[in-house]
Design an enzyme around this catalytic site. Structure first.
Site, mmCIF file in Angstrom:
data_model
loop_
_atom_site.group_PDB
_atom_site.id
_atom_site.type_symbol
_atom_site.label_atom_id
_atom_site.label_comp_id
_atom_site.label_asym_id
_atom_site.label_seq_id
_atom_site.Cartn_x
_atom_site.Cartn_y
_atom_site.Cartn_z
ATOM 1 C CD GLU A 171 48.162 12.424 -57.612
ATOM 2 O OE1 GLU A 171 48.110 11.178 -57.577
ATOM 3 O OE2 GLU A 171 48.296 13.125 -56.589
ATOM 4 C CD GLU A 202 51.222 5.354 -62.811
ATOM 5 O OE1 GLU A 202 50.638 4.367 -62.334
ATOM 6 O OE2 GLU A 202 51.650 6.283 -62.100
ATOM 7 C CD GLU A 254 47.915 8.554 -51.501
ATOM 8 O OE1 GLU A 254 47.072 9.428 -51.791
ATOM 9 O OE2 GLU A 254 48.797 8.177 -52.286
ATOM 10 C CG ASP A 282 51.268 2.867 -54.919
ATOM 11 O OD1 ASP A 282 51.971 3.172 -55.894
ATOM 12 O OD2 ASP A 282 50.227 3.482 -54.632
HETATM 13 C C1 HMH Z 1 52.547 4.162 -59.107
HETATM 14 N N1 HMH Z 1 51.080 6.059 -59.536
HETATM 15 C C2 HMH Z 1 51.589 5.206 -58.646
HETATM 16 N N2 HMH Z 1 51.259 5.270 -57.357
HETATM 17 C C3 HMH Z 1 50.400 6.216 -56.922
HETATM 18 N N3 HMH Z 1 50.067 6.255 -55.604
HETATM 19 C C4 HMH Z 1 49.839 7.141 -57.830
HETATM 20 C C5 HMH Z 1 50.221 7.013 -59.149
HETATM 21 C C6 HMH Z 1 48.851 8.198 -57.424
HETATM 22 O O1 HMH Z 1 49.298 8.993 -56.411
#
Ligand code: HMH
Length: 221
Positions: A140, A210, A88, A47
């Site tokens: 999001e 996702e 973040e 991520d």
């Molecule tokens: C895969 N989807 C993914 N990572 C993230 N950080 C977000 C959404 C949200 O920002």
């Protein structure tokens, strides 16, 4: 009471896929406390890579807002999102150090690569504002709906993961997602049919990507 917009219609119409993305086994395993920490570490490394790619995507939406939007506040909403992305990235680095995940040599997984390539395709100037905004909202919101589920009453989320869950599951991020939703609904209301169709396909594509991202984290292929 808010009038039902395009987004609510689409979520209802595609509820199976939407629920697949927002109630994935990976998230359910965080919520019931059975998660394997090695899965969490895999998610964390991947991520971080994703978020680094997400920044230029969000910036491309900002650029389109400055050119196409008929509402000045759109830019402020996206800008606040970009500002939290800076925070973040710092969080990811800190968290990775805590879990001993070396971010410098993460091997980018195929599902992640696919997702990043999709983001790149959306950054092209020709892709309509309403289409990219639909993607931004969906990306999001999947995280918001997923991680807020791990904070609800009755969840047994391990304390080590609470901070991650709060990052996307908090009321503040929920408010941000609602602002995004209002903007998308407004844009889609005025979009010609063909553009509306493109936005819907983009929404579905985000949900699929996702799900694949969670599959990858959960230990899938
Ligand atoms: C895969 N989807 C993914 N990572 C993230 N950080 C977000 C959404 C949200 O920002």
């Amino acid at each position: 009471v808010e009038k039902n917009g395009v987004i609510d219609r689409w979520v209802k119409k595609h509820l199976v896929l939407y629920t697949g993305a927002t109630r994935h086994p990976f998230i359910l395993s965080i919520r019931d406390g059975t998660i394997d920490f090695s899965s969490f570490k895999r998610w964390l490394g991947q991520d971080y890579i994703f978020v680094r790619e997400f920044v230029p995507f969000a910036a491309s939406v900002l650029l389109k807002a400055s050119k196409n939007s008929d509402d000045n506040s759109d830019m402020e909403v996206i800008l606040s999102g970009l500002a939290s992305l800076s925070d973040e990235i710092s969080w990811f680095k800190q968290e990775a150090a805590k879990w001993d995940v070396p971010l410098s040599d993460v091997v980018v997984h195929k599902s992640n690569q696919n997702y990043c390539r999709f983001l790149e395709s959306l950054m092209l100037p020709a892709v309509e504002y309403s289409v990219v905004f639909t993607a931004l909202w969906a990306i999001e919101t999947v995280y918001q709906e997923s991680f807020s589920h791990c904070l609800e009453d009755g969840s047994k989320t391990p304390p080590e993961l609470l901070e991650a869950c709060k990052r996307w599951g908090s009321e503040g991020f929920g408010e941000f997602c609602r602002s995004l939703k209002k903007i998308v609904n407004r844009c889609l209301e005025k979009a010609p049919d063909e553009e509306l169709k493109k936005a819907e396909v983009t929404f579905l594509h985000v949900l699929e990507l996702e799900i694949e991202f969670w599959d990858m984290s959960h230990g899938g292929p």
